[in-house]
Write a protein that holds these residues in place. Structure first.
Motif, PDB file in Angstrom:
ATOM      1  N   ASP A  42      -5.374 -32.996 -47.275  1.00 47.61           N
ATOM      2  CA  ASP A  42      -5.912 -34.222 -46.758  1.00 47.61           C
ATOM      3  C   ASP A  42      -6.254 -34.321 -45.410  1.00 47.61           C
ATOM      4  N   CYS A  43      -7.630 -34.204 -45.069  1.00 47.37           N
ATOM      5  CA  CYS A  43      -7.863 -33.838 -43.733  1.00 47.37           C
ATOM      6  C   CYS A  43      -8.480 -35.105 -43.246  1.00 47.37           C
ATOM      7  N   ILE A  44      -8.615 -35.398 -41.892  1.00 44.78           N
ATOM      8  CA  ILE A  44      -9.224 -36.240 -41.172  1.00 44.78           C
ATOM      9  C   ILE A  44     -10.102 -35.452 -40.127  1.00 44.78           C
ATOM     10  N   PRO A  45     -11.336 -35.757 -39.937  1.00 44.79           N
ATOM     11  CA  PRO A  45     -12.108 -34.915 -38.763  1.00 44.79           C
ATOM     12  C   PRO A  45     -11.687 -35.748 -37.408  1.00 44.79           C
ATOM     13  N   VAL A  46     -11.407 -35.049 -36.318  1.00 41.10           N
ATOM     14  CA  VAL A  46     -11.258 -35.465 -34.968  1.00 41.10           C
ATOM     15  C   VAL A  46     -12.399 -35.071 -34.087  1.00 41.10           C
ATOM     16  N   VAL A  47     -13.419 -36.085 -34.045  1.00 43.67           N
ATOM     17  CA  VAL A  47     -14.755 -35.895 -33.508  1.00 43.67           C
ATOM     18  C   VAL A  47     -14.776 -35.988 -32.024  1.00 43.67           C
ATOM     19  N   GLY A  48     -15.584 -34.886 -31.225  1.00 39.10           N
ATOM     20  CA  GLY A  48     -15.593 -35.281 -29.799  1.00 39.10           C
ATOM     21  C   GLY A  48     -15.149 -34.063 -29.052  1.00 39.10           C
ATOM     22  N   ILE A  49     -14.434 -33.229 -29.675  1.00 37.69           N
ATOM     23  CA  ILE A  49     -13.606 -32.115 -28.861  1.00 37.69           C
ATOM     24  C   ILE A  49     -14.466 -30.769 -29.598  1.00 37.69           C
ATOM     25  N   SER A  50     -15.089 -30.139 -28.910  1.00 41.27           N
ATOM     26  CA  SER A  50     -16.165 -28.963 -29.416  1.00 41.27           C
ATOM     27  C   SER A  50     -15.433 -27.623 -29.122  1.00 41.27           C
ATOM     28  N   GLY A  51     -15.650 -26.916 -30.185  1.00 39.37           N
ATOM     29  CA  GLY A  51     -15.205 -25.545 -29.954  1.00 39.37           C
ATOM     30  C   GLY A  51     -13.694 -25.265 -29.690  1.00 39.37           C
ATOM     31  N   ALA A  52     -12.919 -26.178 -30.461  1.00 35.40           N
ATOM     32  CA  ALA A  52     -11.256 -25.796 -30.325  1.00 35.40           C
ATOM     33  C   ALA A  52     -10.870 -24.534 -31.018  1.00 35.40           C
ATOM     34  N   ALA A  53     -11.095 -23.408 -30.334  1.00 35.70           N
ATOM     35  CA  ALA A  53     -10.999 -22.075 -31.167  1.00 35.70           C
ATOM     36  C   ALA A  53      -9.591 -21.779 -31.182  1.00 35.70           C
ATOM     37  N   ASP A  54      -8.768 -22.291 -30.298  1.00 36.47           N
ATOM     38  CA  ASP A  54      -7.214 -21.625 -30.639  1.00 36.47           C
ATOM     39  C   ASP A  54      -6.671 -23.106 -30.160  1.00 36.47           C
ATOM     40  N   ILE A  55      -5.118 -23.051 -30.949  1.00 35.44           N
ATOM     41  CA  ILE A  55      -4.396 -24.396 -30.671  1.00 35.44           C
ATOM     42  C   ILE A  55      -2.910 -23.926 -30.549  1.00 35.44           C
ATOM     43  N   GLU A  56      -2.125 -24.389 -29.667  1.00 32.43           N
ATOM     44  CA  GLU A  56      -0.895 -24.038 -29.368  1.00 32.43           C
ATOM     45  C   GLU A  56       0.155 -25.153 -29.326  1.00 32.43           C
ATOM     46  N   PRO A  57       0.913 -25.277 -30.440  1.00 30.45           N
ATOM     47  CA  PRO A  57       2.008 -26.607 -30.264  1.00 30.45           C
ATOM     48  C   PRO A  57       2.782 -26.402 -29.030  1.00 30.45           C
ATOM     49  N   VAL A  58       3.469 -27.451 -28.741  1.00 27.64           N
ATOM     50  CA  VAL A  58       4.446 -27.593 -27.838  1.00 27.64           C
ATOM     51  C   VAL A  58       5.923 -28.025 -28.387  1.00 27.64           C
ATOM     52  N   PRO A  59       6.826 -26.967 -28.701  1.00 31.97           N
ATOM     53  CA  PRO A  59       7.830 -27.186 -29.378  1.00 31.97           C
ATOM     54  C   PRO A  59       8.477 -28.592 -28.920  1.00 31.97           C
ATOM     55  N   GLY A  60       9.042 -28.994 -30.101  1.00 27.64           N
ATOM     56  CA  GLY A  60      10.000 -30.560 -29.967  1.00 27.64           C
ATOM     57  C   GLY A  60       8.993 -31.665 -29.518  1.00 27.64           C
ATOM     58  N   THR A  61       7.777 -31.642 -29.638  1.00 27.23           N
ATOM     59  CA  THR A  61       6.911 -32.645 -29.168  1.00 27.23           C
ATOM     60  C   THR A  61       5.859 -33.046 -30.211  1.00 27.23           C
ATOM     61  N   SER A  62       5.032 -34.044 -30.034  1.00 30.85           N
ATOM     62  CA  SER A  62       3.828 -34.099 -30.799  1.00 30.85           C
ATOM     63  C   SER A  62       2.621 -33.546 -30.106  1.00 30.85           C
ATOM     64  N   PHE A  63       2.619 -32.849 -29.136  1.00 29.51           N
ATOM     65  CA  PHE A  63       1.619 -32.349 -28.404  1.00 29.51           C
ATOM     66  C   PHE A  63       1.240 -30.931 -28.795  1.00 29.51           C
ATOM     67  N   VAL A  64      -0.101 -30.830 -28.574  1.00 25.84           N
ATOM     68  CA  VAL A  64      -0.673 -29.167 -28.810  1.00 25.84           C
ATOM     69  C   VAL A  64      -1.739 -29.046 -27.609  1.00 25.84           C
ATOM     70  N   TYR A  65      -1.615 -27.748 -27.035  1.00 24.31           N
ATOM     71  CA  TYR A  65      -2.700 -27.249 -26.161  1.00 24.31           C
ATOM     72  C   TYR A  65      -3.869 -26.630 -26.975  1.00 24.31           C
ATOM     73  N   MET A  66      -5.097 -26.982 -26.706  1.00 24.43           N
ATOM     74  CA  MET A  66      -6.321 -26.547 -27.300  1.00 24.43           C
ATOM     75  C   MET A  66      -7.029 -25.682 -26.105  1.00 24.43           C
ATOM     76  N   SER A  67      -7.641 -24.640 -26.641  1.00 23.15           N
ATOM     77  CA  SER A  67      -8.810 -24.122 -26.032  1.00 23.15           C
ATOM     78  C   SER A  67     -10.126 -24.304 -26.438  1.00 23.15           C
ATOM     79  N   ALA A  68     -10.757 -24.891 -25.654  1.00 31.13           N
ATOM     80  CA  ALA A  68     -12.073 -25.490 -26.213  1.00 31.13           C
ATOM     81  C   ALA A  68     -13.269 -25.189 -25.215  1.00 31.13           C
ATOM     82  N   HIS A  69     -14.302 -25.031 -25.786  1.00 30.83           N
ATOM     83  CA  HIS A  69     -15.657 -24.589 -25.170  1.00 30.83           C
ATOM     84  C   HIS A  69     -16.853 -24.956 -26.109  1.00 30.83           C
ATOM     85  N   ASP A  70     -17.554 -25.869 -25.602  1.00 29.30           N
ATOM     86  CA  ASP A  70     -18.966 -26.328 -26.400  1.00 29.30           C
ATOM     87  C   ASP A  70     -20.065 -25.335 -26.287  1.00 29.30           C
TER      88      ASP A  70
END
Length: 351
Positions: A42-70
């Protein structure tokens, strides 16, 4: 007319060879197949961040880092974002964390390194593959999640870096998908013909080593939690290769390979220790979509368990998300990134 006959025969033969080539490679790269949507997450789109090709979670948090390029929008520079999955509307989730360094920046693979120092402080660093270099960038991560560029790593053999996993505060494995560089004609032929010119390099903080060679377009990397297993997406071979690794020496030895139906891209490890794989069902459409020549491209995310059971978590012809590259689990969410779409997906999971 007789003088023209050999020329006409040659033209006809070349035309027939071209048509045969189109059908052969179209079949080999599954271009003529229909990719159907598979119900599941069950997915929802998060619009406005283009080209999020790789995603890396930050352990123990709700954050992720994203490499993005439009890429479809023609942006001159990429970004590294820190997205808060617990608060998707937080303004800080939408800003570049690099401070504008370096100026020439096309990020692809990323990996986060954390270690607890003697005084109890946590050292956090982000490794980034910058194909504009080509080079590896090392960023220090501060308490607010902002990045400071502290070092660059280069090697004359590293012409086509793709993905990276950290093995220490200044050490890492990185894939070099083709020895000639993916943007050269030779590099494109390497992929088209499946030539085994790719490598995995390791940098130990002092010296570079070619630890695996003869690979057919090596792409994503992932390291098990205990550091004893290195996973590789050998994209052109449609294989996930598992390496035994000695954490003390960083020496790897090939253990086994899992054959797949299509082409694996980025890898991640979920919270149960299973491998999640971003798949490219149709590479020609994937490239055409990324370059703005096609309006959609199929996406697929699979999970591989220890007994090699394969489950399709997400599959879409491009109506919901085009050109998916990665699936990453963080808490009760699976995030699915794309090479060029103007969105990523945030999906619910109970596993």
């Amino acid at each position: 007319m007789r003088l023209l006959a050999p020329f006409i025969y040659l033209v006809v033969l070349l035309a027939l060879a071209a048509v045969a080539g189109i059908f052969y490679f179209g079949y080999s790269f599954r271009q003529f197949e229909t990719v159907e949507a598979v119900p599941g997450l069950d997915c929802i789109p998060v619009v406005g961040i283009s080209g999020a090709a790789d995603i890396e979670p930050v352990p123990g948090t709700s954050f992720v880092y994203m490499s993005a390029h439009d890429r479809r929008g023609g942006a001159r520079r990429g970004m590294i974002l820190r997205f808060d999955t617990a608060n998707p509307l937080d303004d800080t989730s939408w800003k570049d964390r690099t401070g504008g360094e370096p100026i020439l920046f096309e990020p692809v693979g990323i990996d986060l390194f954390q270690a607890t120092l003697r005084g109890g402080q946590v050292l956090t660093r982000l490794f980034v593959v910058n194909i504009a270099g080509p080079e590896i960038l090392l960023f220090d991560v501060d308490a607010n999640g902002d990045l400071s560029l502290i070092e660059k790593f280069k090697d004359p053999r590293l012409l086509s870096p793709n993905d990276i996993v950290a093995t220490g505060p200044r050490s890492f494995y990185v894939t070099n998908d083709t020895a000639s560089g993916r943007k050269t004609w030779r590099g494109k032929l390497d992929f088209l013909l499946g030539l085994k010119t790719g490598q995995i390099f390791h940098y130990d903080g002092t010296a570079w080593a070619d630890v695996a060679a003869g690979l057919a377009f090596p792409n994503g990397l992932a390291l098990s939690e205990d550091g004893q297993t290195l996973y590789l997406a050998e994209m052109r071979a449609k294989t996930i290769t598992t390496y035994d690794r000695d954490p003390r020496t960083d020496v790897i030895s090939s253990q086994k390979g899992v054959k797949l139906a299509s082409f694996p891209n980025n890898l991640s490890i979920d919270q149960n220790g299973h491998l999640m794989v971003g798949m490219v069902p149709q590479p020609f459409s994937f490239t055409a979509y990324t370059e703005g020549l096609q309006e959609k491209a199929a996406s697929q995310i699979i999970r591989i368990e220890e007994d090699e059971t394969i489950t399709t978590l997400f599959q879409d012809p491009g109506d919901v998300l085009s050109a998916a590259t990665v699936g990453v689990q963080i808490n009760n969410h699976i995030l699915i990134g794309s090479k060029a779409a103007n969105r990523f997906l945030m999906c619910e999971t109970d596993q």
